[in-house]
Design an enzyme around this catalytic site. Structure first.
Site, PDB file in Angstrom:
ATOM      1  N   ARG A 177      34.525  39.979  38.119  1.00 47.82           N
ATOM      2  CA  ARG A 177      35.312  40.494  36.992  1.00 47.82           C
ATOM      3  C   ARG A 177      35.752  39.370  36.040  1.00 47.82           C
ATOM      4  NH1 ARG A 177      32.865  43.528  39.172  1.00 47.82           N
ATOM      5  NH2 ARG A 177      33.478  45.478  40.181  1.00 47.82           N
ATOM      6  N   SER A 227      40.257  51.206  37.247  1.00 48.31           N
ATOM      7  CA  SER A 227      40.789  50.442  38.370  1.00 48.31           C
ATOM      8  C   SER A 227      41.651  49.301  37.843  1.00 48.31           C
ATOM      9  CB  SER A 227      39.631  49.891  39.206  1.00 48.31           C
ATOM     10  OG  SER A 227      40.112  49.200  40.327  1.00 48.31           O
ATOM     11  N   GLU A 297      42.992  43.461  37.188  1.00 47.15           N
ATOM     12  CA  GLU A 297      41.665  43.461  36.584  1.00 47.15           C
ATOM     13  C   GLU A 297      41.801  43.790  35.103  1.00 47.15           C
ATOM     14  OE1 GLU A 297      37.974  46.552  36.896  1.00 47.15           O
ATOM     15  OE2 GLU A 297      38.536  45.551  38.759  1.00 47.15           O
TER      16      GLU A 297
END
EC number: 1.3.1.98
Length: 304
Positions: A177, A227, A297
């Site tokens: 990520r 998420s 994230e």
């Protein structure tokens, strides 16, 4: 600071006036439906227009923000100063042999569908990722065991000094990520994906399976940024949140999803402050219960 009308007057030298919006609500452009106003929001249609905006902002020392599809970002309630740019008009997708080229403003979902239509495999994992191609590179987006770096060959970018360059996948430092796109000041214009020939029915079956898994587990009925947290080493964020008893708990109009603990949803006219405070609450509770630091994230930008 140069006044908004002065900025608009300067930018109409390169952009259509209809592609320059003043005091534009960013909530109209984010998946969370959150965020204050952008001073100036621009929608260039060509690479030359992108370069012109970047050069102008650099010359005038104006704050500049690139906003993708708004699917993995929270914009604070105070909005964003200076110039915000969307590349939604740069959305062409084509292929040569087993190389698929997608412009940065195209949805990564559409690149996945296009690859299937050409009987090309490698982008199936992206069939449910809502971000743009540029955003997918920025964070090395991934799902269900696949990620961008698995199939990315290279990217065309504009550098901070408005030069166009092609950067190899290896030189983008794609990790979990993350990438070096922000640190290097790159703006992605297009990406080339190296795929493999495969049976289109088999590709479709895989995409259908991933779509079913996504729709059955994720709270797609409410606005969210997807998420929220990265996977902590040795753990799953959603499981830790669930075992902390946080599902259904919230602040203001934002709450931890009862369907998937890794999601925070805008349940009822939440503010960005509500959303951010729920993130902090989750991090605090999980840290206290399990001693695990949950790392975001999702990006948080803008003025408080």
């Amino acid at each position: 600071m140069i006044k908004q009308q002065q900025i608009k007057q300067a930018l109409v030298a390169w952009l259509n006036e209809t592609d320059i919006l003043m005091n534009e609500p960013i909530a109209h452009h984010t998946y969370t439906k959150l965020g204050g106003d952008a001073d100036v929001f621009v929608f260039p249609r060509t690479i030359e227009e992108v370069k012109a905006v970047i050069s102008y902002c650099s010359k005038e020392s104006l704050p500049f923000t690139l906003l993708g599809n708004g699917s993995n970002v929270i914009v604070r309630d105070g909005g964003i100063r200076g110039v915000v740019m969307s590349l939604k008009h740069l959305d062409k997708i084509n292929h040569t042999g087993m190389l698929v080229t997608a412009e940065a403003g195209a949805r990564i979902i559409d690149a996945s569908i296009y690859a299937h239509d050409q009987s090309l495999s490698g982008l199936e994992f992206a069939c449910g990722i809502p971000g743009t191609v540029g955003g997918a590179l920025f964070m090395n987006a991934g799902a269900y065991g696949g990620e961008v770096k698995d199939c990315l060959l290279d990217a065309v970018v504009v550098t901070a000094d408005a030069k166009v360059k092609t950067i190899s996948s290896e030189d983008l430092a794609l990790g979990y990520r993350t990438s070096n796109i922000k640190d290097e000041g790159y703006i992605v214009l297009a990406a080339r994906f190296q795929l493999e020939a495969a049976n289109s029915n088999e590709i479709k079956a895989k995409m259908d399976d991933l779509t079913l898994r996504r729709e059955s587990k994720q709270p797609l009925e409410y606005p969210s940024c997807g998420s929220v947290f990265k996977r902590p080493p040795g753990h799953f964020a959603g499981q830790l949140i669930q075992e902390s008893g946080l599902q259904g708990k919230g602040i203001g109009g934002a709450e931890v999803s009862t369907k998937h603990a890794g999601f925070i949803v805008n349940k009822a006219d939440a503010t960005a402050a509500d959303y951010i405070n729920v993130i902090k609450m989750v991090q605090r509770e999980v840290k206290e219960k399990f001693g695990v630091e949950l790392e975001r994230e999702v990006r948080i930008i803008g003025e408080a």
